[in-house]
Design a protein around this motif. Sequence first.
Motif, PDB file in Angstrom:
ATOM      1  N   TRP A  70     -29.587   5.104   1.383  1.00 35.55           N
ATOM      2  CA  TRP A  70     -29.369   3.863   0.625  1.00 35.55           C
ATOM      3  C   TRP A  70     -28.001   3.875  -0.052  1.00 35.55           C
ATOM      4  CZ3 TRP A  70     -30.082   3.002  -4.991  1.00 35.55           C
ATOM      5  CH2 TRP A  70     -30.061   1.652  -5.324  1.00 35.55           C
ATOM      6  N   ARG A  81     -22.752   2.388  -5.469  1.00 30.54           N
ATOM      7  CA  ARG A  81     -23.629   2.544  -6.618  1.00 30.54           C
ATOM      8  C   ARG A  81     -23.050   3.514  -7.635  1.00 30.54           C
ATOM      9  NH1 ARG A  81     -26.309  -1.370  -7.432  1.00 30.54           N
ATOM     10  NH2 ARG A  81     -24.267  -2.017  -6.752  1.00 30.54           N
ATOM     11  N   ASP A  85     -27.005   3.166 -11.691  1.00 26.34           N
ATOM     12  CA  ASP A  85     -27.759   2.418 -10.684  1.00 26.34           C
ATOM     13  C   ASP A  85     -28.741   3.327  -9.954  1.00 26.34           C
ATOM     14  OD1 ASP A  85     -26.217   0.137 -11.251  1.00 26.34           O
ATOM     15  OD2 ASP A  85     -24.645   0.824  -9.903  1.00 26.34           O
ATOM     16  N   SER A  89     -32.835   3.165 -10.050  1.00 29.84           N
ATOM     17  CA  SER A  89     -33.636   3.021  -8.830  1.00 29.84           C
ATOM     18  C   SER A  89     -34.728   4.081  -8.768  1.00 29.84           C
ATOM     19  CB  SER A  89     -32.734   3.126  -7.598  1.00 29.84           C
ATOM     20  OG  SER A  89     -31.827   2.052  -7.561  1.00 29.84           O
ATOM     21  N   LYS A  92     -37.473   3.227 -11.301  1.00 26.59           N
ATOM     22  CA  LYS A  92     -38.340   2.154 -10.815  1.00 26.59           C
ATOM     23  C   LYS A  92     -39.281   2.659  -9.727  1.00 26.59           C
ATOM     24  CE  LYS A  92     -38.173  -2.678  -9.440  1.00 26.59           C
ATOM     25  NZ  LYS A  92     -38.976  -3.077 -10.594  1.00 26.59           N
ATOM     26  N   THR A 289     -30.441  -5.945  -5.607  1.00 28.71           N
ATOM     27  CA  THR A 289     -31.569  -5.135  -6.037  1.00 28.71           C
ATOM     28  C   THR A 289     -32.187  -4.338  -4.891  1.00 28.71           C
ATOM     29  OG1 THR A 289     -33.169  -6.890  -5.654  1.00 28.71           O
ATOM     30  CG2 THR A 289     -32.110  -6.830  -7.810  1.00 28.71           C
ATOM     31  N   TYR A 290     -32.849  -3.270  -5.275  1.00 25.48           N
ATOM     32  CA  TYR A 290     -33.522  -2.406  -4.308  1.00 25.48           C
ATOM     33  C   TYR A 290     -34.651  -3.161  -3.610  1.00 25.48           C
ATOM     34  CZ  TYR A 290     -36.215   1.616  -2.654  1.00 25.48           C
ATOM     35  OH  TYR A 290     -36.907   2.507  -1.887  1.00 25.48           O
TER      36      TYR A 290
END
Length: 411
Positions: A70, A81, A85, A89, A92, A289-290
């Motif tokens: 990613w 990123r 960030d 991630s 989350k 966003t992811y």
Amino acid sequence: MPKRSVYDSDLVEPAVQDVKTGKLSLRAAAKKYGVPKSTIEFKMKNPGHKDTCGPPPILTAKEEYVLVEWIVELAKRGFPRKKEDILNSVQKFLLENPRPNPFKNNRPGDCWFKAFLRRHPSIVQRTSEAVSSASACVSEADIRKWFAEIKIYLKSKDIDMEDPSRIFNGDETGFQICPQTGKVFAAKGEKNVYSIEKGSAKDNITVMFSFAASGIMCPPMIIFPYKRIPEKIAVTVNSSWGIGRSDNGWMTSETFYEYIKNIFYPHLIENNIQFPVVLFLDGHKSHLTYELSLLCNELNIEVIALYPNATRILQPCDVAVFRPVKMGWKKAVRQFYEEKPGEVLNKTSFAPLLEKVVTEVIQPNILINGFRACGLFPFSPDNVDYSKCLGGTNKSVRVNNLYNFSFQLMI
């Protein structure tokens, strides 16, 4: 003591996957990736086994591999990123996939981050070259380089750029409930000339638009500044349009996700658009966003970032659409007060008036010409108006511009 083989640990997982799927033999995979055959065999038999001493990492090897992919993919595509960030991630992810961990509020700290970088030496911290002074630094050479990189990328993905119905540009813009009145007539020498506002000058409503190079407009989404949208406002919006909400009425990552999922994608299905489609966007943070990355990958939507600070040159929304729409909006507001002097334009009357403006102003030829003027369809840098470029022709800006988060999350 036997000499330990030196190889890139990040290449072990793709080597294992190629052998498992039958794409490569064990010997061929070892040769291609530079990973010993014995290591590949061991990993296939012991997929959860870690390579380092000490306690196991919180994320599995496969999860960390996805995270690395990613980070690398985003850096290639114009959205490198930062440390925060990455930590956001992971936090989350852990909130959505609970497991025992020593982190406060599931958020990793500096120690975890440093260890993560040690485990994945292919990821290094770099200083990105910012595009400063906005579009003043954009040169013709920068834009031509962007086109060349995009062309190579699209070719590698085998994406067809010959079908205008599969090429889109999307962006949001704001509409003032009470636009500025502009110049008026009054007695010569009069110092104080006032215009009584019939609405709130501070009220601004954001609307998300997307257009196809074929001249078709996708249903817009109106974003209202509410936690819960009143029914009297919701019923005034065309049933085919989207209704979004945010605390301040601006575009947010959650709202943009809902737009792609519930408005943009259903429009593609309803109109039998062939996939994949290409959606050109600017680099606004709400597009990064992811969760959106996974959604776009799942829906076969290839999102590409326009060159930074060049939307006035490369974005059809800015080049051809928004200016006439804003002019039409101001005209419609004036007519509204002329025809209904006792009423006040507010959020309840906003949607019907905007729909009237959009229907009258946004015509297929405007959209088609806009995509052509920006070089997006036909896809050619030769169609761009380089007189808008204020940067020197010899300036070289490194472009990280592709964006679709097209990695696969296999966890």
